[in-house]
Design a protein around this motif. Structure first.
Motif, mmCIF file in Angstrom:
data_model
loop_
_atom_site.group_PDB
_atom_site.id
_atom_site.type_symbol
_atom_site.label_atom_id
_atom_site.label_comp_id
_atom_site.label_asym_id
_atom_site.label_seq_id
_atom_site.Cartn_x
_atom_site.Cartn_y
_atom_site.Cartn_z
ATOM 1 N N GLY A 78 -27.612 34.761 -44.715
ATOM 2 C CA GLY A 78 -26.312 34.502 -44.114
ATOM 3 C C GLY A 78 -26.431 33.779 -42.787
ATOM 4 N N MET A 79 -27.442 34.117 -42.009
ATOM 5 C CA MET A 79 -27.666 33.459 -40.725
ATOM 6 C C MET A 79 -27.983 31.985 -40.935
ATOM 7 S SD MET A 79 -30.611 34.406 -37.952
ATOM 8 C CE MET A 79 -31.125 33.226 -36.685
ATOM 9 N N LEU A 80 -28.855 31.686 -41.892
ATOM 10 C CA LEU A 80 -29.193 30.298 -42.193
ATOM 11 C C LEU A 80 -27.973 29.552 -42.716
ATOM 12 C CD1 LEU A 80 -31.349 28.081 -42.433
ATOM 13 C CD2 LEU A 80 -31.881 28.962 -44.717
ATOM 14 N N ALA A 81 -27.192 30.196 -43.574
ATOM 15 C CA ALA A 81 -25.983 29.567 -44.111
ATOM 16 C C ALA A 81 -24.990 29.255 -43.001
ATOM 17 C CB ALA A 81 -25.346 30.466 -45.168
ATOM 18 N N ASP A 82 -24.847 30.171 -42.029
ATOM 19 C CA ASP A 82 -23.932 29.938 -40.906
ATOM 20 C C ASP A 82 -24.361 28.725 -40.088
ATOM 21 O OD1 ASP A 82 -22.343 32.056 -41.589
ATOM 22 O OD2 ASP A 82 -23.212 33.438 -40.139
ATOM 23 N N VAL A 83 -25.669 28.614 -39.837
ATOM 24 C CA VAL A 83 -26.187 27.480 -39.061
ATOM 25 C C VAL A 83 -25.913 26.170 -39.786
ATOM 26 C CG1 VAL A 83 -28.308 26.346 -38.261
ATOM 27 C CG2 VAL A 83 -27.939 28.771 -37.795
ATOM 28 N N LEU A 84 -26.214 26.133 -41.078
ATOM 29 C CA LEU A 84 -26.046 24.895 -41.841
ATOM 30 C C LEU A 84 -24.566 24.537 -42.003
ATOM 31 C CD1 LEU A 84 -28.799 25.382 -44.575
ATOM 32 C CD2 LEU A 84 -28.944 24.138 -42.414
ATOM 33 N N THR A 85 -23.714 25.549 -42.179
ATOM 34 C CA THR A 85 -22.277 25.278 -42.304
ATOM 35 C C THR A 85 -21.719 24.701 -41.014
ATOM 36 O OG1 THR A 85 -22.009 27.058 -43.922
ATOM 37 C CG2 THR A 85 -20.029 26.309 -42.781
ATOM 38 N N LEU A 89 -19.988 20.967 -40.195
ATOM 39 C CA LEU A 89 -18.643 20.859 -39.624
ATOM 40 C C LEU A 89 -18.625 20.151 -38.274
ATOM 41 C CD1 LEU A 89 -17.251 24.419 -40.482
ATOM 42 C CD2 LEU A 89 -16.722 22.266 -41.633
ATOM 43 N N THR A 90 -19.750 20.172 -37.550
ATOM 44 C CA THR A 90 -19.770 19.618 -36.193
ATOM 45 C C THR A 90 -20.652 18.383 -36.075
ATOM 46 O OG1 THR A 90 -21.609 21.055 -35.488
ATOM 47 C CG2 THR A 90 -19.366 21.909 -35.230
ATOM 48 N N GLU A 91 -21.179 17.896 -37.188
ATOM 49 C CA GLU A 91 -22.063 16.725 -37.146
ATOM 50 C C GLU A 91 -21.319 15.529 -36.542
ATOM 51 O OE1 GLU A 91 -24.469 13.875 -40.304
ATOM 52 O OE2 GLU A 91 -23.964 15.946 -40.850
ATOM 53 N N ARG A 98 -30.227 16.813 -40.217
ATOM 54 C CA ARG A 98 -31.329 17.607 -39.667
ATOM 55 C C ARG A 98 -31.123 17.862 -38.182
ATOM 56 N NH1 ARG A 98 -36.195 17.135 -37.035
ATOM 57 N NH2 ARG A 98 -37.899 18.478 -37.803
ATOM 58 N N ASP A 99 -30.775 16.812 -37.436
ATOM 59 C CA ASP A 99 -30.564 16.973 -35.999
ATOM 60 C C ASP A 99 -29.398 17.909 -35.706
ATOM 61 O OD1 ASP A 99 -32.678 15.329 -35.441
ATOM 62 O OD2 ASP A 99 -31.458 13.536 -35.085
ATOM 63 N N ALA A 100 -28.355 17.832 -36.523
ATOM 64 C CA ALA A 100 -27.206 18.721 -36.328
ATOM 65 C C ALA A 100 -27.610 20.170 -36.556
ATOM 66 C CB ALA A 100 -26.074 18.331 -37.274
ATOM 67 N N ALA A 101 -28.419 20.420 -37.585
ATOM 68 C CA ALA A 101 -28.876 21.782 -37.864
ATOM 69 C C ALA A 101 -29.745 22.312 -36.732
ATOM 70 C CB ALA A 101 -29.637 21.819 -39.185
ATOM 71 N N VAL A 174 -35.630 24.728 -38.354
ATOM 72 C CA VAL A 174 -34.495 25.530 -37.906
ATOM 73 C C VAL A 174 -34.989 26.800 -37.219
ATOM 74 C CG1 VAL A 174 -32.546 26.935 -38.708
ATOM 75 C CG2 VAL A 174 -32.863 24.617 -39.582
ATOM 76 N N ASN A 175 -35.993 27.464 -37.815
ATOM 77 C CA ASN A 175 -36.599 28.638 -37.188
ATOM 78 C C ASN A 175 -37.093 28.321 -35.788
ATOM 79 O OD1 ASN A 175 -36.300 30.730 -39.005
ATOM 80 N ND2 ASN A 175 -38.212 30.338 -40.073
ATOM 81 N N GLN A 176 -37.821 27.208 -35.671
ATOM 82 C CA GLN A 176 -38.410 26.834 -34.392
ATOM 83 C C GLN A 176 -37.329 26.541 -33.348
ATOM 84 O OE1 GLN A 176 -40.634 23.220 -34.433
ATOM 85 N NE2 GLN A 176 -41.653 23.634 -32.483
ATOM 86 N N ALA A 177 -36.300 25.814 -33.746
ATOM 87 C CA ALA A 177 -35.219 25.494 -32.817
ATOM 88 C C ALA A 177 -34.499 26.754 -32.360
ATOM 89 C CB ALA A 177 -34.239 24.526 -33.469
#
Length: 233
Positions: A78-85, A89-91, A98-101, A174-177
């Motif tokens: 769910g955490m990963l899905a929230d980040v990608l969603t 939406l904000t790209e 990738r940069d947006a994520a 994404v983990n690293q960021a």
């Protein structure tokens, strides 16, 4: 017991559970209250449906309304899905997916780290204490941190596995960021999140360099999502 109560689709008494499972009332009551304490059931006092009885209303049990999922080791899809969603939406124009994520993951971590710093008020964090303080919140996020040396904090579990196994170049970034943002928000300015893949653990570790020269070089690269990608040496 849990499955029996879910099948009934109504509040169930201890006596009904005991009879349905062929056990006595006392152990049934004990385990039912354990399920309540674990957050799987909820209990209250109510007359059973269709039964009229004078005196104290019996204690009844029913499932909680929330969805329950158990993963060992812990997973946080769910955490990963929230980040990608949020990234979708904000790209912005000219920004890759990738940069947006990475941007969203970094800010999520930064917000979490800032809240933890506000709660702990640790003052100025040196390199080694920064790693010690940084071990707490990643554990709450499912990473299972482990100090494997004076300069290194390993993450034994990836909360996004097996997604990371399918797309390591995306999920590990994404983990690293996220962890880089968390360290920055925490105020642990002498530590950084690095890619350090190892079988059976998360692809990211937190570390601080052994030498002053290395520290200045890495600090110059901090503060950017995805910075510090060198593997563990």
């Amino acid at each position: 017991m849990f499955e029996l109560i879910r099948r009934e689709r109504r509040p169930v008494t201890r006596e009904e559970v005991a009879e349905g499972l062929g056990v006595s009332r006392k152990p049934a009551a004990f385990h039912l209250d354990k399920l309540v304490a674990a957050g799987l059931l909820q209990a209250h006092y109510e007359a059973p449906t269709g039964i009229r009885k004078v005196g104290r209303r019996p204690k009844v049990y029913e499932p909680v309304g929330e969805t329950i999922a158990v993963h060992i080791p812990e997973r946080r899809y769910g955490m990963l899905a929230d980040v990608l969603t949020e990234a979708v939406l904000t790209e912005t124009d000219g920004e890759s997916a990738r940069d947006a994520a990475l941007r969203v993951a970094y800010r999520r971590g930064e917000t979490l780290g800032g809240a933890e710093r506000e709660r702990l008020r640790p003052g100025r964090l040196g390199a080694e204490r920064g790693l010690s303080v940084a071990a707490d919140t990643p554990e709450e996020s499912g990473f299972e941190p482990e100090r494997t040396g004076p300069t290194l904090l390993r993450l034994r579990n990836c909360p996004f596995h097996p997604m990371a196994a399918r797309a390591p170049e995306r999920v590990c970034a994404v983990n690293q960021a996220f962890l880089a943002g968390y360290l920055h928000g925490l105020g642990s300015d002498r530590t950084t999140a690095v890619l350090a893949p190892r079988p059976g653990s998360c692809c990211v570790a937190s570390r601080y360099p052994r030498t002053t020269r290395g520290r200045h070089r890495r600090r110059g690269a901090r503060g950017r999502p995805g910075a510090g990608t060198a593997g563990e040496r």
